[in-house]
Scaffold this motif. Structure first.
Motif, mmCIF file in Angstrom:
data_model
loop_
_atom_site.group_PDB
_atom_site.id
_atom_site.type_symbol
_atom_site.label_atom_id
_atom_site.label_comp_id
_atom_site.label_asym_id
_atom_site.label_seq_id
_atom_site.Cartn_x
_atom_site.Cartn_y
_atom_site.Cartn_z
ATOM 1 N N GLU A 292 1.224 -1.319 0.445
ATOM 2 C CA GLU A 292 0.207 -0.253 0.236
ATOM 3 C C GLU A 292 1.002 1.366 0.242
ATOM 4 O OE1 GLU A 292 -3.183 0.004 -0.636
ATOM 5 O OE2 GLU A 292 -3.094 -2.560 -0.316
ATOM 6 N N ALA A 293 0.630 2.334 -0.955
ATOM 7 C CA ALA A 293 0.997 3.391 -0.357
ATOM 8 C C ALA A 293 1.311 3.395 0.392
ATOM 9 C CB ALA A 293 0.486 4.922 -1.427
ATOM 10 N N GLY A 294 2.781 4.117 0.852
ATOM 11 C CA GLY A 294 3.266 4.772 1.711
ATOM 12 C C GLY A 294 3.741 3.231 3.262
ATOM 13 N N ASP A 295 2.934 2.245 2.501
ATOM 14 C CA ASP A 295 2.944 1.409 4.153
ATOM 15 C C ASP A 295 4.960 0.628 3.563
ATOM 16 O OD1 ASP A 295 2.801 -2.105 3.785
ATOM 17 O OD2 ASP A 295 2.110 -1.204 5.484
ATOM 18 N N ASN A 296 5.640 0.814 2.622
ATOM 19 C CA ASN A 296 6.992 0.091 2.753
ATOM 20 C C ASN A 296 7.448 1.115 1.790
ATOM 21 O OD1 ASN A 296 8.808 -1.042 3.832
ATOM 22 N ND2 ASN A 296 8.261 -3.257 3.229
ATOM 23 N N SER A 297 8.784 1.375 2.294
ATOM 24 C CA SER A 297 9.299 1.472 1.276
ATOM 25 C C SER A 297 10.158 0.520 0.428
ATOM 26 C CB SER A 297 10.987 2.279 1.828
ATOM 27 O OG SER A 297 12.176 2.057 2.510
ATOM 28 N N TYR A 298 10.195 0.853 -0.781
ATOM 29 C CA TYR A 298 11.032 0.262 -2.221
ATOM 30 C C TYR A 298 12.559 -0.267 -1.204
ATOM 31 C CZ TYR A 298 12.954 -1.793 -6.143
ATOM 32 O OH TYR A 298 14.337 -1.752 -7.744
ATOM 33 N N LEU A 299 13.000 0.307 -1.017
ATOM 34 C CA LEU A 299 14.977 0.069 -0.608
ATOM 35 C C LEU A 299 14.702 -0.863 0.470
ATOM 36 C CD1 LEU A 299 16.299 3.518 -0.481
ATOM 37 C CD2 LEU A 299 16.647 1.717 -2.112
ATOM 38 N N ALA A 300 13.747 0.075 1.673
ATOM 39 C CA ALA A 300 13.623 -1.779 2.745
ATOM 40 C C ALA A 300 12.804 -2.844 2.482
ATOM 41 C CB ALA A 300 12.173 -0.977 4.000
ATOM 42 N N ALA A 301 11.856 -3.203 1.870
ATOM 43 C CA ALA A 301 11.664 -4.066 0.753
ATOM 44 C C ALA A 301 12.640 -5.230 0.299
ATOM 45 C CB ALA A 301 10.099 -4.434 0.313
ATOM 46 N N MET A 302 13.476 -4.388 -0.673
ATOM 47 C CA MET A 302 14.495 -5.387 -1.310
ATOM 48 C C MET A 302 15.907 -5.527 -0.538
ATOM 49 S SD MET A 302 13.352 -5.259 -4.632
ATOM 50 C CE MET A 302 14.623 -5.348 -5.424
ATOM 51 N N GLU A 303 16.037 -5.036 0.544
ATOM 52 C CA GLU A 303 17.023 -5.634 1.221
ATOM 53 C C GLU A 303 16.497 -6.077 2.438
ATOM 54 O OE1 GLU A 303 20.555 -3.011 4.787
ATOM 55 O OE2 GLU A 303 19.130 -2.163 2.956
ATOM 56 N N ARG A 304 15.621 -5.899 2.512
ATOM 57 C CA ARG A 304 14.823 -7.987 3.419
ATOM 58 C C ARG A 304 14.614 -8.634 2.660
ATOM 59 N NH1 ARG A 304 10.585 -4.706 5.354
ATOM 60 N NH2 ARG A 304 9.713 -5.086 4.190
ATOM 61 N N ASN A 305 14.887 -8.361 1.526
ATOM 62 C CA ASN A 305 14.234 -9.593 0.888
ATOM 63 C C ASN A 305 15.554 -10.330 0.276
ATOM 64 O OD1 ASN A 305 11.989 -9.699 -0.401
ATOM 65 N ND2 ASN A 305 12.178 -8.408 -1.561
ATOM 66 N N ALA A 306 17.201 -9.749 0.243
ATOM 67 C CA ALA A 306 18.334 -10.492 0.414
ATOM 68 C C ALA A 306 19.114 -11.252 1.722
ATOM 69 C CB ALA A 306 19.168 -8.888 -0.076
ATOM 70 N N LEU A 307 18.548 -9.636 2.854
ATOM 71 C CA LEU A 307 18.215 -10.510 4.039
ATOM 72 C C LEU A 307 17.477 -12.255 4.759
ATOM 73 C CD1 LEU A 307 18.988 -10.385 7.020
ATOM 74 C CD2 LEU A 307 17.839 -9.353 7.228
ATOM 75 N N ASN A 308 16.685 -12.143 4.135
ATOM 76 C CA ASN A 308 15.335 -13.447 4.581
ATOM 77 C C ASN A 308 15.950 -13.960 3.724
ATOM 78 O OD1 ASN A 308 13.760 -11.868 5.718
ATOM 79 N ND2 ASN A 308 12.216 -11.335 4.299
ATOM 80 N N LEU A 309 16.765 -14.152 2.449
ATOM 81 C CA LEU A 309 16.971 -15.639 1.115
ATOM 82 C C LEU A 309 18.735 -15.964 2.446
ATOM 83 C CD1 LEU A 309 16.553 -13.898 -1.655
ATOM 84 C CD2 LEU A 309 15.660 -16.026 -1.025
ATOM 85 N N ALA A 310 19.301 -14.900 2.746
ATOM 86 C CA ALA A 310 20.679 -15.642 3.106
ATOM 87 C C ALA A 310 20.638 -15.844 4.429
ATOM 88 C CB ALA A 310 21.181 -14.094 3.563
ATOM 89 N N LEU A 311 19.548 -15.749 5.328
ATOM 90 C CA LEU A 311 19.277 -16.013 6.793
ATOM 91 C C LEU A 311 18.947 -17.828 6.571
ATOM 92 C CD1 LEU A 311 18.815 -13.003 8.871
ATOM 93 C CD2 LEU A 311 20.824 -14.505 8.519
ATOM 94 N N ALA A 312 17.488 -17.931 5.683
ATOM 95 C CA ALA A 312 17.337 -19.146 4.946
ATOM 96 C C ALA A 312 18.408 -20.599 4.435
ATOM 97 C CB ALA A 312 16.638 -18.677 3.615
ATOM 98 N N SER A 313 19.060 -19.189 3.211
ATOM 99 C CA SER A 313 20.387 -20.439 3.269
ATOM 100 C C SER A 313 21.093 -21.048 4.831
ATOM 101 C CB SER A 313 21.052 -19.219 2.492
ATOM 102 O OG SER A 313 22.342 -20.170 1.572
ATOM 103 N N ARG A 314 21.169 -19.993 5.300
ATOM 104 C CA ARG A 314 21.986 -20.482 6.094
ATOM 105 C C ARG A 314 21.513 -21.691 7.036
ATOM 106 N NH1 ARG A 314 26.765 -22.161 8.468
ATOM 107 N NH2 ARG A 314 26.662 -21.223 10.696
ATOM 108 N N VAL A 315 19.893 -21.820 7.934
ATOM 109 C CA VAL A 315 19.025 -22.639 7.895
ATOM 110 C C VAL A 315 19.782 -24.020 7.640
ATOM 111 C CG1 VAL A 315 17.067 -23.682 8.848
ATOM 112 C CG2 VAL A 315 17.916 -21.089 8.795
ATOM 113 N N ALA A 316 19.059 -24.185 5.729
ATOM 114 C CA ALA A 316 19.793 -25.401 4.828
ATOM 115 C C ALA A 316 21.140 -25.985 5.121
ATOM 116 C CB ALA A 316 19.060 -24.150 3.590
ATOM 117 N N VAL A 317 21.657 -24.539 5.101
ATOM 118 C CA VAL A 317 23.445 -25.308 5.295
ATOM 119 C C VAL A 317 23.606 -25.758 7.083
ATOM 120 C CG1 VAL A 317 25.410 -24.652 6.598
ATOM 121 C CG2 VAL A 317 24.850 -23.581 4.990
#
Length: 318
Positions: A279-304
C-alpha cells in the motif's frame, strides 16, 4: 516481518542454535526495515477542492519512487492497483473520480495493468498522459525487482514528471540524483548480503525472476506463471516433478503467506516482497528489497545447518 518457524516434532542437535538464529532473523529484519526506510514528508492535506495535482501509480514500487521524486513539491501521489478494480463491473465511481482528477497515470506494464489502462481511457478518453515505465530487466516479469532496471525506471519517471510539472523540475532533478545514488548503494548491499553458495531455489511466482536473474541465483522451478493467480494442473505437476529432483534448496514464497518451513516440501522458506501489493506509504522500495536479500541469506544459512545436521545423523547411524 518474516521469522523462521522450526519443526518441533523431533529434537535436533542444533535446535538451540537454530532457535537463536530464528530470533536473530526477526530482530535483523526489523533493523533493516527501520534503517533502510527513508523518512518521507507527509502528504499534502489539501481537500478535494484544492488545486493539487495527482499522479496515479500502478504498484507499490512506482508509488514509492513518485513520492520520493515529488518530495518538496505540492504534487500528490495515489496508488490504484488492478486488483482493486472490479473485474466485471470496471472502475467504481470513486476510482473514476480519482482518474479524472489525476494529471497522469504511471504504470510498469504487465498482464494485470490492462485493466488499469482500460479504466484510464474510460475516465480520460481524450487524455494521452499514460506514463509507461518499462526498461529492460534481467528477465521477463516484474522488472522493478531488478534494482538496475529500477534505476532506469526512476530516470524515465523523473523525465516524465519534469515535463508534467515544469515548475517543479529543479526539485525533481535534485531528488532523482539523490535517489539514484541510493539505488546504487542498494545493489551493492544486496550483493554483500547474498552468500556465494546460495542453494537452488523454487519460487512461488515466475514474475519474480528479474531479482534472481540479476544476482545470478539458480531457480529450479516456479509455481505460478506470470499473469496468473494460480497454476493449472500441468503447471502444478511440472513444479512437483522439479521438486522431486531437488536434494536440497529453498522455497521463496509471498511475504503475506510464507512461513519458516514449507509443507510438504520440507524446505526452509524465505519470504519475498514483490511490492505489487504494498500500500502507498506502507513500505519503502529500499527496505523491502534489502529485507528480501536478508531473508534469502538467513534461510540459506538454515539450510546449511540442516544439511550438516543430517550428515551428522547419517554418520551416527552408521
Amino acid at each position: 516481518m518474516t521469522c523462521f518457524t522450526l519443526r518441533r516434532h523431533r529434537v535436533l542437535p542444533v535446535a538451540a542454535f537454530l532457535r537463536f538464529l530464528s530470533l536473530t532473523l526477526c530482530l535483523a529484519t526489523l533493523a533493516v526495515a527501520c534503517r533502510a526506510t527513508q523518512p518521507t514528508e507527509p502528504d499534502s492535506q489539501a481537500s478535494e477542492d484544492d488545486d493539487v495535482s495527482f499522479v496515479v501509480t500502478s504498484n507499490g514500487a512506482l508509488s514509492d519512487w513518485a513520492r520520493i521524486l515529488l518530495r518538496g513539491t505540492p504534487q500528490r501521489v495515489s496508488l490504484l492497483q488492478a486488483r482493486d478494480i472490479p473485474p466485471e463491473k470496471g472502475p467504481t465511481p470513486v476510482q473514476l473520480a480519482l482518474l479524472k482528477k489525476a494529471q497522469a497515470m504511471a504504470i510498469w506494464p504487465d498482464p494485470s495493468t490492462d485493466r488499469l489502462e482500460d479504466a484510464w481511457r474510460q475516465a480520460r478518453p481524450d487524455e494521452t498522459r499514460l506514463i509507461r515505465i518499462e526498461p529492460q530487466a534481467a528477465a521477463a516479469g516484474e522488472g522493478w525487482l531488478d534494482p538496475i532496471a529500477a534505476a532506469k525506471g526512476v530516470s524515465t519517471l523523473a523525465a516524465e514528471l519534469r515535463t508534467l510539472f515544469p515548475a517543479d523540475a529543479p526539485t525533481i532533478t535534485k531528488n532523482e540524483a539523490a535517489y539514484l545514488l541510493t539505488l546504487s548503494g542498494l545493489d551493492a548491499r544486496i550483493r554483500t548480503l547474498l552468500p556465494p553458495d546460495m542453494p537452488p531455489l523454487v519460487i512461488e511466482h515466475a514474475c519474480w525472476l528479474p531479482f534472481f536473474e540479476r544476482y545470478g541465483l539458480e531457480v529450479k522451478a516456479s509455481l505460478v506463471p506470470c499473469g496468473k493467480a494460480d497454476p493449472n494442473f500441468a503447471e502444478a505437476r511440472s513444479f512437483s516433478s522439479a521438486l522431486e529432483e531437488m536434494a536440497d534448496g529453498l522455497y521463496v514464497g509471498d511475504r503475506r503467506t510464507a512461513r519458516g518451513e514449507s509443507e510438504p516440501l520440507k524446505l526452509p522458506v524465505a519470504a519475498f516482497d514483490a511490492l505489487e501489493y504494498t500500500e502507498a506509504g506502507d513500505n519503502s522500495y529500499l527496505a523491502a528489497m534489502e529485507r528480501n536479500a536478508l531473508n534469502l541469506a538467513l534461510a540459506s544459512r538454515v539450510a546449511v545447518l540442516q544439511r550438516a545436521e543430517g550428515a551428522d545423523e547419517d554418520s551416527a547411524s552408521n
